[in-house]
Design a protein around this motif. Structure first.
Motif, mmCIF file in Angstrom:
data_model
loop_
_atom_site.group_PDB
_atom_site.id
_atom_site.type_symbol
_atom_site.label_atom_id
_atom_site.label_comp_id
_atom_site.label_asym_id
_atom_site.label_seq_id
_atom_site.Cartn_x
_atom_site.Cartn_y
_atom_site.Cartn_z
ATOM 1 N N TYR A 112 45.337 54.250 40.780
ATOM 2 C CA TYR A 112 45.509 53.183 41.794
ATOM 3 C C TYR A 112 46.663 53.294 42.538
ATOM 4 O O TYR A 112 48.005 53.468 41.861
ATOM 5 C CB TYR A 112 45.138 51.840 41.080
ATOM 6 C CG TYR A 112 45.119 50.535 42.023
ATOM 7 C CD1 TYR A 112 44.028 50.263 42.741
ATOM 8 C CD2 TYR A 112 46.431 49.975 42.591
ATOM 9 C CE1 TYR A 112 44.050 49.161 43.577
ATOM 10 C CE2 TYR A 112 46.361 48.902 43.325
ATOM 11 C CZ TYR A 112 45.214 48.656 43.971
ATOM 12 O OH TYR A 112 45.395 47.514 44.875
ATOM 13 N N GLU A 144 48.254 51.730 46.676
ATOM 14 C CA GLU A 144 47.991 50.820 47.949
ATOM 15 C C GLU A 144 48.665 51.536 49.179
ATOM 16 O O GLU A 144 49.759 52.113 48.971
ATOM 17 C CB GLU A 144 48.514 49.646 47.793
ATOM 18 C CG GLU A 144 47.828 48.571 46.635
ATOM 19 C CD GLU A 144 48.233 47.285 46.640
ATOM 20 O OE1 GLU A 144 47.541 46.438 45.830
ATOM 21 O OE2 GLU A 144 49.256 46.650 47.116
ATOM 22 N N ASN A 155 50.280 51.115 52.803
ATOM 23 C CA ASN A 155 50.823 49.919 53.620
ATOM 24 C C ASN A 155 51.210 50.402 54.886
ATOM 25 O O ASN A 155 51.529 51.795 55.169
ATOM 26 C CB ASN A 155 52.101 49.531 53.110
ATOM 27 C CG ASN A 155 51.983 48.878 51.397
ATOM 28 O OD1 ASN A 155 51.339 47.857 51.377
ATOM 29 N ND2 ASN A 155 52.087 49.833 50.379
ATOM 30 N N PRO A 191 47.757 45.217 52.904
ATOM 31 C CA PRO A 191 47.946 47.050 52.235
ATOM 32 C C PRO A 191 46.279 47.184 51.781
ATOM 33 O O PRO A 191 45.332 46.275 51.594
ATOM 34 C CB PRO A 191 48.540 46.491 50.751
ATOM 35 C CG PRO A 191 48.349 45.005 50.378
ATOM 36 C CD PRO A 191 48.463 44.503 51.894
ATOM 37 N N THR A 192 46.002 48.553 51.917
ATOM 38 C CA THR A 192 44.617 48.806 51.623
ATOM 39 C C THR A 192 44.550 49.511 50.346
ATOM 40 O O THR A 192 45.292 50.651 49.806
ATOM 41 C CB THR A 192 44.556 50.094 52.562
ATOM 42 O OG1 THR A 192 44.387 49.869 54.002
ATOM 43 C CG2 THR A 192 42.947 50.725 52.511
ATOM 44 N N PRO A 193 43.649 49.020 49.387
ATOM 45 C CA PRO A 193 43.829 49.540 48.123
ATOM 46 C C PRO A 193 42.961 50.752 48.011
ATOM 47 O O PRO A 193 41.973 50.926 48.603
ATOM 48 C CB PRO A 193 42.828 48.256 47.298
ATOM 49 C CG PRO A 193 42.870 47.404 48.261
ATOM 50 C CD PRO A 193 43.218 47.858 49.375
ATOM 51 N N GLY A 197 44.478 43.916 44.249
ATOM 52 C CA GLY A 197 43.432 44.626 45.182
ATOM 53 C C GLY A 197 42.016 44.539 45.039
ATOM 54 O O GLY A 197 41.384 45.020 45.409
ATOM 55 N N PHE A 252 55.103 47.231 44.618
ATOM 56 C CA PHE A 252 54.061 46.924 45.579
ATOM 57 C C PHE A 252 54.876 45.968 46.499
ATOM 58 O O PHE A 252 55.541 45.178 46.203
ATOM 59 C CB PHE A 252 52.848 46.148 45.025
ATOM 60 C CG PHE A 252 51.959 47.167 44.102
ATOM 61 C CD1 PHE A 252 51.209 47.882 44.524
ATOM 62 C CD2 PHE A 252 52.528 47.037 42.653
ATOM 63 C CE1 PHE A 252 50.520 48.774 43.716
ATOM 64 C CE2 PHE A 252 52.019 47.813 41.830
ATOM 65 C CZ PHE A 252 50.881 48.602 42.328
ATOM 66 N N SER A 264 52.361 52.648 47.844
ATOM 67 C CA SER A 264 53.055 51.964 46.733
ATOM 68 C C SER A 264 53.152 53.152 45.592
ATOM 69 O O SER A 264 52.689 54.008 45.728
ATOM 70 C CB SER A 264 52.189 50.860 46.339
ATOM 71 O OG SER A 264 51.071 51.135 45.643
#
Length: 290
Positions: free
Chosen positions: A195, A197, A199, A235-237, A173, A31, A152
């Motif tokens: 899961y 992320e 970016n 970052p967007t989870p 997140g 990440f 990620s």
């Protein structure tokens, strides 16, 4: 990445008949580090040690326990150490090693390193075995800042991500993540949970997510999520799941795509392979080291 799978098993041999070296599974999820001063990446190292091959020593009447030591190293390209830690694992005490189910032990470490090329090295030692009691696993590790929108690494979960507050090595997140060791989904599992992320997306510009789960024989499941709007500078989870449905036993690959909601242009893609079994139960999720 190559995966070793460790489904639960019954100990069918006497204590003295245990053979073979200990086993070690290393998984890495990369990440981006949120610290804008010190560039680099956050490396989550998931470690699983099956206790079935370990030697169990009698501690008292009808009381047996094994012990393993795991050395973890991140080594720079020039051979110098970037990080080292040693963890001792002591599985629960058993009263009968010939019939008891021995669950694997797992733990998680989070390390921040500068961008660069490394080698991740793990060594497990059976403390109660004089010979053939050590195994070393190595894998290359590259940490680099993406040049554009990028995911990620994907983390496979044994159950859905749960909303969580506070700081913990298992939280990321805003979610509590229970990892599926080795990306292995066993008997009775109906869905793959994951899961990741996203970016370096332009803030305020809606993005669509598409998911594709497929096996080598062409069996596939597709899904998509409602449009998301990335936040600026973070970052967007992304957490979701896909039903396994008629996915056959064996390997599968999950692919995630991010598309511009307006133009439908693919902005980023990421894939990860896992394994499904219709006979064996999955190993237990990660737990804190003892």
């Amino acid at each position: 990445m190559r995966f070793l799978l460790f489904p639960l098993a019954l100990a069918t041999a006497p204590l003295a008949a245990q053979a073979g070296p200990p086993q070690l599974l290393l998984e890495v999820a990369r990440f981006r580090n949120l610290d804008h001063v010190q560039k680099g990446g956050e490396i989550e190292i998931s470690v699983t040690v099956p206790t079935q091959p370990l030697t169990y020593r009698q501690r008292a009447p009808k009381s047996f326990q094994s012990s393993a030591v795991v050395d973890l190293d991140i080594v720079k390209a020039d051979g110098t150490s970037a990080w080292h830690e040693t963890v001792t694992l002591k599985p629960p005490v058993l009263n009968d090693t010939t019939i008891s189910i021995k669950n694997p032990l797992s733990f998680l470490k989070r390390v921040t390193v500068p961008d660069g090329t490394y080698t991740l090295r793990g060594r497990v030692r059976d403390q109660y075995k004089a010979s053939n009691g050590e195994t070393t696993v190595e894998q290359p590790l590259v940490v680099a800042a993406p040049k554009g929108p990028a995911f990620s690494d994907i983390v496979f979960l044994s159950k859905p991500a749960a909303k969580a507050a506070g700081e913990s090595v298992f939280n990321r997140g805003g979610y509590l993540l229970t990892r599926a060791p080795g990306g292995f989904y066993g008997r009775g599992t109906e869905a793959v949970f994951f899961y990741t992320e996203l970016n370096q997306l332009p803030a305020g510009r809606p993005v669509l997510l598409k998911y594709h789960l497929a096996s080598p024989d062409g069996t596939a499941t597709d899904g998509e999520a409602p449009a998301i709007t990335p936040a600026a500078g973070r970052p967007t989870p992304i957490e979701s799941q896909l039903p396994m449905g008629y996915l056959p036993e064996g390997p599968f690959t999950l692919t995630i795509e991010a598309l511009d909601a307006a133009t439908k242009k693919v902005l980023a893609t990421q894939s990860r392979s896992g394994q499904r079994s219709l006979k064996d139960y999955a190993p237990a999720g990660a737990a804190l080291p003892r």
